[in-house]
Design a protein around this motif. Structure first.
Motif, mmCIF file in Angstrom:
data_model
loop_
_atom_site.group_PDB
_atom_site.id
_atom_site.type_symbol
_atom_site.label_atom_id
_atom_site.label_comp_id
_atom_site.label_asym_id
_atom_site.label_seq_id
_atom_site.Cartn_x
_atom_site.Cartn_y
_atom_site.Cartn_z
ATOM 1 N N ALA A 134 0.838 -1.199 0.000
ATOM 2 C CA ALA A 134 0.000 0.000 0.000
ATOM 3 C C ALA A 134 0.873 1.250 0.000
ATOM 4 O O ALA A 134 2.004 1.240 0.467
ATOM 5 C CB ALA A 134 -0.903 -0.006 1.222
ATOM 6 N N GLY A 135 0.333 2.326 -0.538
ATOM 7 C CA GLY A 135 1.028 3.607 -0.498
ATOM 8 C C GLY A 135 2.015 3.783 -1.628
ATOM 9 O O GLY A 135 2.102 2.993 -2.562
ATOM 10 N N ASP A 136 2.775 4.856 -1.537
ATOM 11 C CA ASP A 136 3.772 5.213 -2.541
ATOM 12 C C ASP A 136 4.936 4.222 -2.463
ATOM 13 O O ASP A 136 5.545 4.069 -1.408
ATOM 14 C CB ASP A 136 4.262 6.634 -2.250
ATOM 15 N N PRO A 137 5.256 3.520 -3.574
ATOM 16 C CA PRO A 137 6.358 2.549 -3.498
ATOM 17 C C PRO A 137 7.681 3.239 -3.183
ATOM 18 O O PRO A 137 8.072 4.174 -3.862
ATOM 19 C CB PRO A 137 6.374 1.901 -4.880
ATOM 20 N N ALA A 138 8.330 2.790 -2.133
ATOM 21 C CA ALA A 138 9.588 3.397 -1.709
ATOM 22 C C ALA A 138 10.741 2.408 -1.746
ATOM 23 O O ALA A 138 11.884 2.803 -1.931
ATOM 24 C CB ALA A 138 9.448 3.965 -0.296
ATOM 25 N N ASP A 139 10.436 1.094 -1.568
ATOM 26 C CA ASP A 139 11.509 0.114 -1.537
ATOM 27 C C ASP A 139 10.957 -1.284 -1.764
ATOM 28 O O ASP A 139 9.753 -1.501 -1.739
ATOM 29 C CB ASP A 139 12.249 0.176 -0.204
ATOM 30 N N CYS A 140 11.879 -2.216 -1.979
ATOM 31 C CA CYS A 140 11.567 -3.638 -2.044
ATOM 32 C C CYS A 140 12.814 -4.374 -1.573
ATOM 33 O O CYS A 140 13.928 -4.016 -1.949
ATOM 34 C CB CYS A 140 11.200 -4.084 -3.458
ATOM 35 N N GLU A 141 12.604 -5.367 -0.735
ATOM 36 C CA GLU A 141 13.718 -6.124 -0.181
ATOM 37 C C GLU A 141 13.659 -7.560 -0.693
ATOM 38 O O GLU A 141 12.602 -8.178 -0.687
ATOM 39 C CB GLU A 141 13.621 -6.110 1.345
ATOM 40 N N THR A 142 14.804 -8.069 -1.146
ATOM 41 C CA THR A 142 14.922 -9.474 -1.527
ATOM 42 C C THR A 142 15.794 -10.147 -0.482
ATOM 43 O O THR A 142 16.864 -9.638 -0.124
ATOM 44 C CB THR A 142 15.541 -9.622 -2.933
ATOM 45 N N LEU A 143 15.311 -11.273 0.015
ATOM 46 C CA LEU A 143 15.982 -12.025 1.067
ATOM 47 C C LEU A 143 16.346 -13.390 0.503
ATOM 48 O O LEU A 143 15.489 -14.072 -0.051
ATOM 49 C CB LEU A 143 15.041 -12.195 2.255
#
Length: 188
Positions: A134-143
């Motif tokens: 939800a919201g303005d996309p700010a980041d994405c984390e790959t683990l």
């Protein structure tokens, strides 16, 4: 069970931020995610790995890194910051090592109801993407579960707001994690 899910609604977090209450159906879907992950083909321990040196220059160029990789303090473990700020859209990668098994983000202490977690297979290794839908996309984390009790993390941040979509941020994060994993494999 649907009635329970419908009645559960949202709860207030510690700061009044609404998040969905975990229901039995949600817990079952989290267990299903864990079952989708492949078995780790080999151990790639992160001890004594300089995260700022894990990607060779050719891979830094492919990621459009324009600044010198630098260490950053993190409460979870070592992190190296790689900035791609020479052209729009500007973004940054944070490559880290966390002393935790991958399942901690699905069903354990690191799981957050406000995050969307999707199982992945990166270079044959169990992996997840983790982001706020939800919201303005700010980041994405790959683990990536590289070894018992060790997770390689690659978080992609948008520096220029509004120029990258959530799928683009996640694609960039997965790509950078794949490059880091390839580099770790070649060292072992």
């Amino acid at each position: 069970m649907l009635a329970t899910a419908a009645l559960a609604g949202c709860s207030a977090g510690t700061e009044g931020t609404p998040y969905p209450v975990e229901t039995a159906a949600t817990a079952a879907s989290q267990s299903a995610k864990a079952a989708q992950l492949p078995q780790r083909p080999a151990e790639l321990p992160l001890q004594n790995v300089d995260l700022c040196d894990v990607l060779p220059q050719v891979q830094l160029d492919a990621l459009k890194i324009t600044s010198v990789p630098r260490e950053a303090p993190e409460p979870d473990g070592p992190v190296c910051v790689l900035d791609a700020d020479g052209a729009e859209p500007m973004h940054s990668y944070h490559v880290g090592a966390v002393a935790a098994d991958l399942d901690q983000w699905i069903t354990g202490a690191r799981k957050k109801n406000s995050m969307t977690t999707e199982p992945k297979n990166i270079g044959g290794y169990p992996a997840l993407t983790n982001y706020r839908a939800a919201g303005d996309p700010a980041d994405c984390e790959t683990l990536v579960g590289v070894a018992k009790g060790q997770t390689l993390t690659v978080q992609t941040f948008a520096i220029t707001r509004g120029k990258l979509t959530q799928p683009q941020l996640c694609e960039m994060s997965v790509h950078a994690a794949d490059l880091a994993l390839q580099s770790l494999k070649s060292r072992n």
